[in-house]
Design a protein around this motif. Structure first.
Motif, short mmCIF file in Angstrom:
data_model
loop_
_atom_site.label_atom_id
_atom_site.label_comp_id
_atom_site.label_asym_id
_atom_site.label_seq_id
_atom_site.Cartn_x
_atom_site.Cartn_y
_atom_site.Cartn_z
N MET A 123 0.74 -1.27 0.01
CA MET A 123 0.12 0.03 -0.11
C MET A 123 0.88 1.34 0.00
O MET A 123 0.44 2.11 -0.56
N LEU A 124 1.99 1.29 0.69
CA LEU A 124 2.79 2.39 0.83
C LEU A 124 4.01 2.60 -0.42
O LEU A 124 4.59 3.68 -0.46
N VAL A 125 3.85 1.71 -1.24
CA VAL A 125 4.88 1.73 -2.51
C VAL A 125 4.69 3.05 -3.16
O VAL A 125 5.71 3.66 -3.60
N PRO A 126 3.58 3.30 -3.71
CA PRO A 126 3.36 4.71 -4.34
C PRO A 126 3.86 6.02 -3.70
O PRO A 126 4.30 6.84 -4.28
N PHE A 127 3.91 5.82 -2.32
CA PHE A 127 4.02 7.13 -1.65
C PHE A 127 5.76 6.90 -1.28
O PHE A 127 6.56 7.96 -1.14
N ASP A 129 8.06 5.12 -3.04
CA ASP A 129 8.83 5.06 -4.54
C ASP A 129 8.32 6.20 -5.35
O ASP A 129 7.45 5.72 -6.23
N THR A 130 8.92 7.41 -5.24
CA THR A 130 8.33 8.58 -5.97
C THR A 130 9.34 8.76 -6.98
O THR A 130 9.35 9.87 -7.89
N VAL A 131 10.51 7.95 -7.52
CA VAL A 131 11.36 7.99 -8.41
C VAL A 131 10.54 8.06 -9.82
O VAL A 131 9.86 7.12 -9.98
N LYS A 132 10.87 9.19 -10.73
CA LYS A 132 10.22 9.05 -12.11
C LYS A 132 10.97 7.95 -12.94
O LYS A 132 10.10 7.82 -13.92
N PRO A 140 16.84 0.31 -7.83
CA PRO A 140 17.22 -0.95 -6.99
C PRO A 140 16.55 -1.63 -5.76
O PRO A 140 16.30 -2.78 -5.72
N ILE A 141 16.10 -0.60 -5.11
CA ILE A 141 15.27 -1.16 -3.55
C ILE A 141 13.99 -1.68 -4.09
O ILE A 141 13.88 -2.82 -3.67
N PRO A 142 13.07 -1.12 -4.75
CA PRO A 142 11.91 -1.74 -5.07
C PRO A 142 11.88 -2.95 -5.88
O PRO A 142 11.13 -3.89 -5.85
N SER A 143 12.82 -2.75 -6.80
CA SER A 143 13.11 -4.09 -7.56
C SER A 143 13.75 -5.28 -7.04
O SER A 143 13.24 -6.41 -7.16
N THR A 144 14.44 -4.97 -5.91
CA THR A 144 15.10 -6.07 -5.16
C THR A 144 14.22 -6.70 -4.31
O THR A 144 13.91 -7.71 -4.24
N LEU A 145 13.15 -5.66 -3.64
CA LEU A 145 12.03 -6.25 -2.91
C LEU A 145 11.11 -7.18 -3.69
O LEU A 145 10.72 -8.19 -3.24
#
Length: 295
Positions: A123-127, A129-132, A140-145
């Motif tokens: 639920m918190l990913v959109p808030f 991970d704000t990288v365009k 790297p962080i969201p992709s690794t997770l």
């Protein structure tokens, strides 16, 4: 209307043949100034999404009609051999709860805490991970997770199913939905709840001593008080006399079945239930009299 080339002649219009020029060319709006946008969301993009959704829904309906949901036998709490299994998309959670540190005293950790953390993170990913940047290797962080979560789901699902298949093979069991489908395909009657395969077959000579001995024996544990058995584990004993003679029943009680589904029970009945050889012999004789059609 005019006559000739006299410029001073009055011009009278009959009707209005003039056409108003429209300055609205049919050119879609330019969204190049907005990153990631190529058309208006309403109605252009939304209409296409609805069309794709309708096609997917029709395909899904055809799939449901062509391949009905596999069903096992009606629930039977007395069937101790049944191995419950969730749907495939919950197998990873099912396997997770088998580990000691997520079960028993720590079951809340496996059922509430870990799923809660995963759901909250989603639920918190959109808030967070704000990288365009859209390329996954630039994030790297969201992709690794994401990769770790997918790898964990695939691994736990595979381990859970592998353990289930080996457990079924070790016990010599066939999954209920597969056995049910095979019997239906062969035109055989599917066992009903409680293992009752044929309601027309009644217990022969219920007042005989053999029936009272049966209720004292270990046979009751698997074959039930009314001889109806347990689905996918122990067959019904109603009509057993049509399949085996007294001598064959005695042999099964002493040596067990050839396929190993039933262990020898003769000595256990003597040691645990206090029955005698004469009583067990009378029980075998009474079971041999259980026939669908009494002669």
């Amino acid at each position: 209307m005019a006559h000739g080339n006299d410029s001073k002649e009055k011009v009278v219009y009959v009707g209005d043949s003039r056409i108003i020029k429209r300055n609205h060319p049919n050119i879609p709006s330019d969204y190049s100034a907005y990153p990631g946008k190529s058309e208006a969301f309403i109605p252009n993009f939304l209409l296409k999404e609805w069309m794709v959704g309708a096609v997917v829904l029709v395909g899904f309906l055809f799939l449901v009609i062509a391949h009905p949901s596999p069903l096992g036998y009606p629930a039977d709490p007395s069937n101790t051999a049944f191995i419950p299994m969730p749907d495939w998309y919950f197998l990873f959670m099912y396997q997770l709860l088998k580990y000691d540190y997520l079960a028993g005293d720590y079951v809340v950790l496996g059922t509430v805490v870990i799923p809660g953390i995963a759901f909250t993170a989603l639920m918190l990913v959109p808030f967070l991970d704000t990288v365009k940047e859209r390329r996954f290797y630039k994030r790297p962080i969201p992709s690794t997770l994401m990769l770790l979560f997918l790898a964990a789901c695939v691994y736990l699902t595979w381990v859970s199913w592998d353990h289930y298949t080996h457990e079924m093979e070790a016990k010599g069991l066939i999954p209920e939905h597969i056995e049910r489908a095979e019997k239906l395909a062969e035109g055989k009657e599917v066992p009903k709840s409680g293992g009752q395969e044929d309601e027309a077959v009644a217990i022969v000579d219920k007042d005989a001593e053999g029936f009272s001995i049966y209720k004292q024996s270990t046979c009751v544990t698997c074959h039930a008080n009314d001889l109806t058995g347990t689905p996918n584990f122990a067959p019904t004993l109603r009509g057993i006399g049509d399949k085996y003679t007294k001598e064959e029943i005695v042999k099964i009680m002493k040596e067990g079945t050839e396929n190993g589904n039933m262990a020898a029970q003769w000595d256990d009945n003597i040691a645990q239930k206090g029955l005698t050889d004469e009583q067990l012999d009378g029980l075998a004789e009474w079971l041999a009299s259980q026939k669908a059609e009494v002669e």
